[in-house]
Write an enzyme that holds these catalytic residues in place. Structure first.
Site, short mmCIF file in Angstrom:
data_model
loop_
_atom_site.label_atom_id
_atom_site.label_comp_id
_atom_site.label_asym_id
_atom_site.label_seq_id
_atom_site.Cartn_x
_atom_site.Cartn_y
_atom_site.Cartn_z
N GLY A 224 -40.76 166.03 54.00
CA GLY A 224 -40.45 164.68 53.52
C GLY A 224 -39.39 164.03 54.36
O GLY A 224 -39.04 164.53 55.44
N ASN A 225 -38.88 162.92 53.90
CA ASN A 225 -37.78 162.26 54.61
C ASN A 225 -36.82 161.68 53.59
O ASN A 225 -37.09 161.70 52.39
CB ASN A 225 -38.32 161.22 55.59
CG ASN A 225 -39.11 160.13 54.89
OD1 ASN A 225 -38.57 159.39 54.07
ND2 ASN A 225 -40.39 160.06 55.19
N ARG A 226 -35.71 161.13 54.07
CA ARG A 226 -34.64 160.75 53.16
C ARG A 226 -34.74 159.31 52.67
O ARG A 226 -33.80 158.79 52.08
CB ARG A 226 -33.30 161.00 53.85
CG ARG A 226 -33.05 162.48 54.08
CD ARG A 226 -31.83 162.70 54.93
NE ARG A 226 -30.63 162.12 54.36
CZ ARG A 226 -29.55 161.81 55.05
NH1 ARG A 226 -29.53 161.99 56.35
NH2 ARG A 226 -28.50 161.30 54.45
N SER A 227 -35.86 158.67 52.89
CA SER A 227 -35.98 157.28 52.43
C SER A 227 -35.87 157.21 50.90
O SER A 227 -36.51 157.98 50.19
CB SER A 227 -37.33 156.72 52.87
OG SER A 227 -37.53 155.47 52.25
N ALA A 291 -41.14 154.71 54.86
CA ALA A 291 -40.91 155.66 55.96
C ALA A 291 -42.12 156.60 55.97
O ALA A 291 -42.25 157.47 55.10
CB ALA A 291 -39.62 156.43 55.71
#
Ligand code: CTP
Length: 428
Positions: A224-227, A291
């Site tokens: 995942g990502n931190r968005s 994102a």
């Protein structure tokens, strides 16, 4: 809408079964006309079962209804997929040697052809001349997608994905992708001054993606990502306040979706792609604030990946995700639509160039209308309540800076979108 779906004799015919489903599930009435060769790839029974109509490729069936004239006459939209080199040639030279080519000669409404063939056949001057002829007669011929073809070869020649053909076809016919969608103020009405003061997006549909995609590795793990989704949600609120009908394509977000907007939940980049292409078909503005993971695990394990003392450390292989923003622009341009597409980008400068130089290169690569650029590097953006951006425009207007709370930035982006729209369609 009454649709004729012509299917050419290529291996990509199997993908057209999904395209047919997209149309029938959206409530359209589809008659399928495969060519003789197409039925060697996908049988008549499949088309009959999926369309709910009898299927034929002969002008001598149902003669009493003058079928070869009636189908083209009654169709509000004709789609040909895959349009093989042979079918393009027959259509360009006005042949009428089967039911599909007869129907094409009788077409009263818009016609869209989605080619698929080997790269050499697509690039052959004969095929290119046929495509040019068809386009000069007002037929929309999509560009084929680029990628792996049937054999070991790859290049331009792949059938565009069913969702992309679906979106381009509905856009061509001017039909909403969502049945019973509220009537929009049309561009003409906007041009005649029907835009209420303080609500510059009244009558328009705005699709906004937000949050971060999650790409599964196994049933419990993901990349995942931190968005946080905060900026996308702030944009949805600002667009709603500006009077738009808002559709939020929500990937993983740390904040709730706002009231008064239609929410479509997605998890992965591929799900977001499908939702975005579908939503774009009836959107005046599309904002890709999500994102999107550029890569996903090549294999997703059906069971939890276990650690074992006796085996080597696992290696995760990644494959590229499609560039959704780029594809949205391609579909819009293929259908010559008047739609504003906005991208977001996180950029850093380095010894070879500053943030704006890299951002300008990205804007021309992505070919979207506006690019909202976050200057990253100071750990300032993800999850924070404030943001600092520069908005770049393809129309060549000066870069515009905006900063403050994410709501302030959203308001500036929506103002800029309104300004770009009124440049294209001035509200009287
Ligand atoms: N985007 C997309 N599909 C992807 C990746 C990104 O539609 N597979 C969209 C994002 O929603 C965003 C823009 O493209 O609007 C960002 O482009 P991207 O090329 O990913 O830029 P960066 O994230 O800044 O990264 P990079 O410079 O590595 O390309």
């Amino acid at each position: 809408m009454r649709i004729v779906l012509g299917v050419g004799g290529g291996i990509a015919a199997y993908k057209v079964a999904s395209l047919l489903r997209l149309f029938t599930e959206a409530g359209h009435d589809v008659t399928v006309i495969p060519t003789e060769a197409a039925t060697r790839f996908v049988g008549v029974a499949t088309w009959e079962a999926l369309s709910g109509h009898p299927v034929s490729n002969s002008v001598f069936d149902e003669v009493h209804t003058v079928n070869h004239v009636r189908l083209g006459h009654e169709a509000e939209l004709i789609i040909v997929a895959p349009a093989t080199a042979d079918l393009l040639a027959r259509a360009a030279t006005g042949q009428a040697n089967d039911l599909l080519t007869n129907t094409l000669l009788m077409a009263g409404g818009p016609v869209l052809m989605a080619p698929a063939m080997h790269t050499e056949m697509w690039r052959h001057p004969a095929t290119q001349a046929n495509v040019e002829t068809l386009r000069s007669r007002g037929i929309t011929v999509l560009e084929p997608a680029t990628g792996r073809l049937t054999g070991a070869d790859s290049g331009p020649g792949r059938l565009p994905e069913p969702e992309a053909i679906f979106a381009a076809a509905l856009a061509l016919a001017g039909a909403p992708a969502v049945p019973n969608a509220p009537e929009l103020t049309t561009s003409d009405e906007r041009a005649s001054g029907a835009v209420p003061a303080g609500r510059p997006l009244a009558g328009l549909t705005v699709t906004i993606s937000a949050g971060g995609t999650r790409e599964p590795l196994d049933p419990v793990r993901f990349l995942g990502n931190r968005s946080s989704g905060k900026q996308g949600v702030a944009l949805a609120v600002a667009a709603r306040e500006a009077g738009a009908r808002v559709r939020l394509l929500a990937a993983h977000m740390d904040v709730p979706a706002p009231d008064g907007v239609e929410v479509v939940r997605v998890e992965t980049a591929l799900e977001l792609r499908k939702a975005a292409l579908h939503a774009a078909a009836d959107s005046d503005v599309v904002v890709m604030a999500a994102a999107v993971a550029d890569f996903r695990p090549a294999d997703v394990s059906g069971t939890k990946i276990k650690k074992r003392d006796d085996s080597a450390d696992p290696v995760i292989s990644l494959v590229r995700n499609p560039d959704i923003l780029r594809e949205l622009v391609e579909v819009r341009d293929a259908a010559s639509r008047n739609q504003l597409i906005v991208g977001f980008a996180a950029e850093t400068g380095d010894a070879d160039g500053d943030v704006l130089e890299y951002a300008a290169a990205k804007l021309s690569r992505k070919a979207c209308d506006l690019l909202v650029v976050n200057h990253v590097g100071q750990d300032k953006v993800f999850g924070e309540d404030t943001n600092e951006v520069v908005i770049l425009s393809r129309s060549g207007s000066e870069p515009q800076e905006a900063s403050g709370s994410k709501s302030d930035v959203a308001a500036a982006v929506i103002d800029r979108i309104s300004a770009e729209l009124s440049r294209v369609v001035p509200p009287a």
